[in-house]
Design a protein around this motif. Structure first.
Motif, PDB file in Angstrom:
ATOM      1  N   LYS A 190       1.302  -1.202   0.035  1.00 20.72           N
ATOM      2  CA  LYS A 190      -0.169  -0.018  -0.343  1.00 20.72           C
ATOM      3  C   LYS A 190       0.786   0.930   0.013  1.00 20.72           C
ATOM      4  CE  LYS A 190      -4.772  -1.011   1.781  1.00 20.72           C
ATOM      5  NZ  LYS A 190      -5.245  -2.039   2.732  1.00 20.72           N
ATOM      6  N   VAL A 191       0.735   2.306  -0.480  1.00 17.09           N
ATOM      7  CA  VAL A 191       0.818   3.951  -0.268  1.00 17.09           C
ATOM      8  C   VAL A 191       1.485   3.623   0.763  1.00 17.09           C
ATOM      9  CG1 VAL A 191       1.258   6.048  -0.963  1.00 17.09           C
ATOM     10  CG2 VAL A 191      -0.314   3.986  -2.823  1.00 17.09           C
ATOM     11  N   GLY A 192       2.559   3.826   0.880  1.00 13.92           N
ATOM     12  CA  GLY A 192       3.655   4.459   2.410  1.00 13.92           C
ATOM     13  C   GLY A 192       3.493   3.283   2.991  1.00 13.92           C
ATOM     14  N   SER A 193       2.897   1.954   3.017  1.00 12.80           N
ATOM     15  CA  SER A 193       3.768   1.470   4.054  1.00 12.80           C
ATOM     16  C   SER A 193       4.754   0.287   3.274  1.00 12.80           C
ATOM     17  CB  SER A 193       2.239   0.349   4.212  1.00 12.80           C
ATOM     18  OG  SER A 193       1.874  -0.038   3.028  1.00 12.80           O
ATOM     19  N   GLN A 194       4.866  -1.448   4.091  1.00 13.21           N
ATOM     20  CA  GLN A 194       6.367  -1.881   4.100  1.00 13.21           C
ATOM     21  C   GLN A 194       6.361  -2.829   3.908  1.00 13.21           C
ATOM     22  OE1 GLN A 194       8.691  -1.019   7.016  1.00 13.21           O
ATOM     23  NE2 GLN A 194      10.659   0.202   5.789  1.00 13.21           N
TER      24      GLN A 194
END
Ligand code: HEM
Lengths: 285, 469
Positions: B303-307
């Protein structure tokens, strides 16, 4: 001849033949005029009818192929298909008028429109002959009604334009004290001109209305002054002027013939000019 | 037409003129062209850019930025309306007389002057002659009236008298359509609203202005979806699932597709546009190709912004996502649109919580890698952003008036063009042992066709009466 016509589907190959059939019919009608030979006249009509039947078959085949490809739709959706339908409409309206008014000479002045319309599909820039899937906006029964009525109307106007050209040629000769005896009487031509417009005008009216109904379903507004809509209205105004001109003394004959040629120029601009020169919702490209 | 005196008379005369009609229709046609050549309803800067300051001044003065709502275009339409109304008032009484008081029993002298006409004699009785002719005319769709006097009998037959009124139906329809347009212009509106999946709104932004109309209910977009024709990039269907909420309670849920609007409380919702809000939220699917030559490629979703973990202690972070990447003025990456036209992702690879490197991935340029000798290559597979739908919203209380006018204009045209008012008078007079028959016909249009019709009629009548031809 364009490569696509040779390598294309069966329907486009048929059309390639019909182009020559219509050319032959045009030549035969021209030969008929000076000789008035009954057999020649029948031959011209017969050739025209055969061409028209082949063209009909081509449209049916194209529809069947389109269904087999899984996106079945009637063949009225791109420029190529519309030009085929345009010539088809011209021929059927012409044949009806020939049959109803028993006059074969106008064939020479109307069949060229059918021929040119078809021939243009092979030489016109950017004309794609492939069968294409329909984008959502074009998936509408109103659209089918719209295309059919508009083009039948255009075809009637093509006939009236052909008749008007004959009128002007004959009137010009008579002014110079000569007569072109093989062209029908001026009175007959004037009458045929009016009769063709009388067929075309309600069809154009219905075409504009079904187009408005389609726009209302697709875009939420029945009239948005898009260039194509506006030009169809301009055409409608011109033919309305034509109809009223006939009730005004001194307007019959030459002036109405000119009006009907202007009207057909507007038809052609509505149909092709708008797409080529002005962009709008309707552009087929 | 009667000559009228004075100013009002001249005014009246001016507006009953068909020359004015032709002139107005022609001027409307010619002036309408301007609106198809000049941009309509654009903003001043665009005009200045296209036509210069002077050009813009002319456009502004003449209202050419909105030709079809300019004062002079509306004036032309108003003149056309006046022309139609006054012309109809002038002519209607005469047409109505054909319906109300038809010329049933004209003078014999008048009949003798009309064409086409036919005269012959029969040996049947007066009564029988009239009866036979009348039933024949009835069979042809004529309405007949009969009158028998001393030594003679008459028939008046007519059909298609409605043709006399067709012109008024047509002209009235033009007025009705214009009235419908006016109603829509005054009480209707047309605008757009964008709703993100799962959210709702009640604000409609009016086109061509910054006004906002607040609907008396909420509109929620449950989902939006594009279907493609198999194996192509041609869209087959755009579909929004829309729910209408009254006071927070759902009342209607419907699919809104192109050509299939939703109508609720007189307001129509049309599928008009869509887009993806991709830089904020969404999930990217990538193919990861380890470069050590041992492991097979595998897929991850991030997801955008996650790892997400990769392998051997490496993790992948999706720093930013651009659905339609272009380079801005100072070479900054930015979006040209919200659609997936040139998707690109900025990735960060870490190991053990420590920054290792960043890398771009482009959907359409899979072989472009910004980092050499990196432990992983990434290929873009897909991105599912949060979609929003763009609905066109319109209310037009005049639309039914317009459709009514359209129906009547077609009816009117058919009555005008394909029906003619045909009249037949028959006069039978006793002359010695025989009866003299006079048949006279009249039509108000398409005389050639009527002559033929009349000829056939006479032949049939003679046959029915046993008269040799
Ligand atoms: C867009 C507007 C109009 C349309 C569509 C229209 C349509 C028609 C049609 C279809 C006819 C019948 C023509 C025929 O039978 O050949 C007609 C006739 C006529 N129109 Fe119009 N018309 C319009 C505007 C006007 C206006 C503004 C006037 C104003 C005076 C007018 C006055 C007449 C008259 C006097 C006739 C002849 C009626 C007769 O004597 O049979 N029209 N119109």
């Amino acid at each position: 001849m364009q490569a696509a016509a040779l390598h294309g589907t069966l329907d486009t190959k048929l059309i390639a033949v019909v182009i020559f059939v219509y050319l032959l019919a045009t030549v035969l009608y021209f030969c008929y005029i000076p000789f008035r030979n009954k057999g020649l006249g029948r031959l011209a009509t017969g050739v025209t009818l055969i061409g028209w039947i082949m063209e009909t078959a081509s449209m049916v085949i194209r529809t069947v192929i389109s269904y087999k490809m899984g996106w079945g739709h009637a063949p009225f959706t791109n420029l190529y298909e519309s030009m085929v339908f345009f010539s088809w409409s011209i021929v059927i309206i012409y044949l009806l008028i020939e049959w109803r008014y028993k006059n074969k000479t106008i064939g020479a002045f109307v069949m060229p429109f059918a021929f040119i319309s078809l021939a243009y599909t092979t030489i016109g820039p950017g004309i794609r002959t492939q069968i294409e899937p329909l984008v959502p906006a074009l998936q509408s029964n109103w659209l089918i009604a719209h295309v059919i009525t508009c083009f039948l109307g255009y075809a009637a106007f093509a006939v009236s334009c052909g008749v008007s050209i004959m009128y002007l040629i004959k009137a010009k000769a008579q002014e110079k004290g000569k007569d072109i005896a093989f062209l029908p009487d001026l009175r007959v031509l004037d009458d045929l001109n009016y009769k063709a417009v009388v067929i075309g005008f309600p069809l154009l009216t219905l075409g504009i209305i079904t187009g408005a109904a389609w726009a209302n379903y697709a875009w939420g507004s029945y009239w948005s002054w898009d260039p194509k809509e506006t030009w169809s209205l301009i055409t409608w105004f011109i033919y309305a002027a034509f109809l009223h001109a006939r009730f005004t003394r001194g307007w019959r004959g030459k002036k109405t013939a000119i009006l009907s040629i202007i009207g057909f120029a507007a038809v052609l601009f509505t149909y092709l000019g708008v797409n080529l020169l002005i962009s709008g919702l309707h552009s087929y490209a | 037409m009667k000559k009228r005196e004075g100013v009002s008379g001249r005014f009246w005369g001016f507006f009953t003129s068909l020359k004015l009609t032709i002139f107005l229709l022609f001027i409307l046609a010619v002036t309408s062209i301007s609106g198809t050549l000049i941009m309509q309803r654009a903003n001043p800067q665009q005009y200045v850019k296209a036509y210069g300051e002077g050009g813009y001044r002319i456009i502004k003065t003449l209202g050419l930025y909105d030709v079809y709502h300019s004062w002079w275009f509306l004036l032309l339409l108003a003149l056309l309306v006046l022309n139609i109304v006054i012309c109809s008032i002038e002519r209607f009484p005469r047409s109505w007389r054909f319906v109300k008081e038809p010329l049933r029993w004209p003078d014999r002298n008048l009949l003798e002057e009309m064409t086409p006409r036919e005269r012959f004699s029969v040996s049947l009785s007066l009564e029988e002659t009239l009866e036979k002719i009348q039933s024949l005319l009835r069979g042809r769709g004529y309405r007949c009236e009969r009158k028998v006097e001393e030594g003679r009998g008459r028939i008046f037959a007519q059909k298609g008298v409605i043709n006399r009124l067709g012109v008024y139906v047509t002209h009235l329809s033009v007025l009705i359509i214009l009235i419908g347009g006016l109603i829509g212009g005054i009480w209707g509106f047309s605008g757009g609203m964008t709703i993100v999946e799962g959210e709702s709104s009640r604000n409609v932004t009016i086109f061509g202005s910054h006004k906002v109309v607040t609907l008396p209910f909420d509109v929620r977009c449950d989902s939006f979806q594009v279907d493609y024709y198999p194996g192509t990039m041609t869209p087959k269907e755009y579909k929004s699932v829309i729910t209408i909420l009254e006071n927070g309670k759902p009342v209607v849920t419907r699919d809104v597709r192109v050509n299939h609007p939703l109508k609720y409380k007189g307001i129509n919702f049309y599928q008009a546009s869509y887009g993806t809000i991709s830089n904020r939220v969404g999930t990217l699917t990538l193919e990861v190709i380890p470069q050590d030559g041992k492991d097979k490629p595998f897929r991850v979703r991030v997801k955008v912004g996650s790892q997400v973990p990769l392998k051997d202690g490496y993790t992948l972070k999706l720093v930013a996502f651009f659905p339609d990447l272009v380079l801005g003025r100072d070479n900054q990456p930015m979006n040209r649109s919200q659609e997936l036209r040139n998707p690109a992702a900025l990735l960060e690879v870490d190991k053990g919580g420590k920054y290792r490197y960043r890398s771009w991935v482009f959907a359409f340029f899979p072989e472009v890698h910004s980092v050499k000798n990196a432990p992983f290559k990434f290929h873009y597979i897909s991105f599912k952003g949060l979609q929003y739908t763009g609905l066109q919203v319109s209310k037009d209380p005049g639309v039914w008036v317009v459709w009514t006018g359209c129906t009547f204009i077609l009816v009117g045209l058919v009555i005008c063009f394909f029906i003619s008012h045909r009249r037949v008078w028959v006069l039978v007079e006793e002359k010695g042992k025989k009866n003299q028959v006079l048949v006279v016909g009249n039509v108000n249009r398409n005389h050639a066709a009527f002559s033929q019709h009349f000829e056939e009629l006479i032949n049939d009548i003679k046959e029915a009466l046993g008269v040799s031809q």
